[in-house]
Design a protein around this motif. Sequence first.
Motif, short mmCIF file in Angstrom:
data_model
loop_
_atom_site.label_atom_id
_atom_site.label_comp_id
_atom_site.label_asym_id
_atom_site.label_seq_id
_atom_site.Cartn_x
_atom_site.Cartn_y
_atom_site.Cartn_z
N ASP A 1 0.82 -1.22 0.00
CA ASP A 1 0.00 0.00 0.00
C ASP A 1 0.86 1.27 0.00
N ALA A 2 2.06 1.19 -0.61
CA ALA A 2 2.96 2.35 -0.60
C ALA A 2 2.29 3.59 -1.22
N VAL A 3 1.53 3.38 -2.32
CA VAL A 3 0.85 4.52 -2.96
C VAL A 3 -0.09 5.19 -1.97
N GLN A 4 -0.91 4.39 -1.29
CA GLN A 4 -1.87 4.94 -0.33
C GLN A 4 -1.15 5.64 0.83
N GLN A 5 -0.03 5.04 1.27
CA GLN A 5 0.72 5.68 2.36
C GLN A 5 1.26 7.05 1.94
N ILE A 6 1.75 7.13 0.70
CA ILE A 6 2.27 8.43 0.23
C ILE A 6 1.12 9.43 0.11
N GLN A 7 -0.01 8.97 -0.42
CA GLN A 7 -1.16 9.87 -0.55
C GLN A 7 -1.63 10.37 0.81
N ALA A 8 -1.62 9.47 1.80
CA ALA A 8 -2.05 9.88 3.15
C ALA A 8 -1.05 10.88 3.74
N ALA A 9 0.24 10.60 3.55
CA ALA A 9 1.27 11.45 4.16
C ALA A 9 1.35 12.82 3.51
#
Length: 354
Positions: free
Chosen positions: A233-241
């Motif tokens: 879920d790296a994409v989602q983590q970057i979007q959240a951050a």
Amino acid sequence: MKMRSFQVCQCGAPLQMNETEAPKPTGTQVLLKMLAAGVCHSDLHIWDGYYEIGGGKKLMLADRGIKLPLTMGHENVGEVIAVGPDAKGVKVGDVRLVNPWMGCGECKVCQRGEENLCLKPQNVGVFAQGGYATHMLVPSHRHLFDIGNLKPVEAAPLACSGVTAYSALKKVESTLKDEAVVIIGAGGVGLMGVTLARKMGAKNIIIVDIDAAKREAALKAGATKAIDGSAPDAVQQIQAATGGGAWATVDFVGSGATVNLAVNSTIKGGSVVVVGLYGGDITIPTPYMPLRAMTVRGSYVGSQTDMAELLELVKRTGMPPVPMKTRPLEEVNATLNDLRAGKIVGRVVLTPAA
Ligand SMILES: [Zn+2]
Ligand SMILES: [Zn+2]
């Protein structure tokens, strides 16, 4: 006067020591005694003679005009020991950093200071003889930069990893202070990027790397958050951050996987700057470009202006604390082998005059 050079005589084979007569500078040329020569990861590609461009294909450097034997080494600081009759602004005894990203000096691109983009590149340590030697002939005084009170071994890496990181970050300067900046890759250049981003005013720096130790190093260097790029879920983590998606991502790896990650985690209007030469390829659905008003661009080393600005920034705010070791020039082969084996943390700088 004799000089010794360690040269690539055959791609990938150990460098050979050659002793020759040191050249006498003519015209605008300047002869340096080498004080510091940084060993850069891109030397491995130059040594091998190619870049991987995905699908098992190679970009051969011989096709780009690299000729052997070649003295590599493009992160150089030396002491001026002789100047040509037309060399201006330097005298014997001056200590100078060499901007290795040289062009022809005559075309429109060079005239506006972007010699790094000249179509006839003469880059030191790539197309012209570089700094893995006791001496080096610089074609013109205009490529020499005063390092002030900086130590030669500290300043040398600014010529490549420093200016590469600085120039890439400048391309996302419009959002650097107000929005998060995502930096992919916490190797030597990436760490330089983290510290320079902070010096340039970035408050929120998100580092992405697949290696936990490197993420830790980046947090110590000033990153505010670290994300494992291999997480599903790296994409989602970057979007959240980043509060919904990244306005600015600088990719210091440049593999197919990392550029994909950067593109997929970008917000509408965001930019991806690809710097790393890891190699690979990507597929972007073309409607993404207009619908997301997305910019995907590359950045290659830096211009004369970038080099001058970087040195000003570092003189004003201090050297980025990147781990650094020195070794004698004679250990250049061992150093390149250690670099290939991943055994070097930070930078090794050779000290030919020591
Ligand atoms: Zn380099
Ligand atoms: Zn030119």
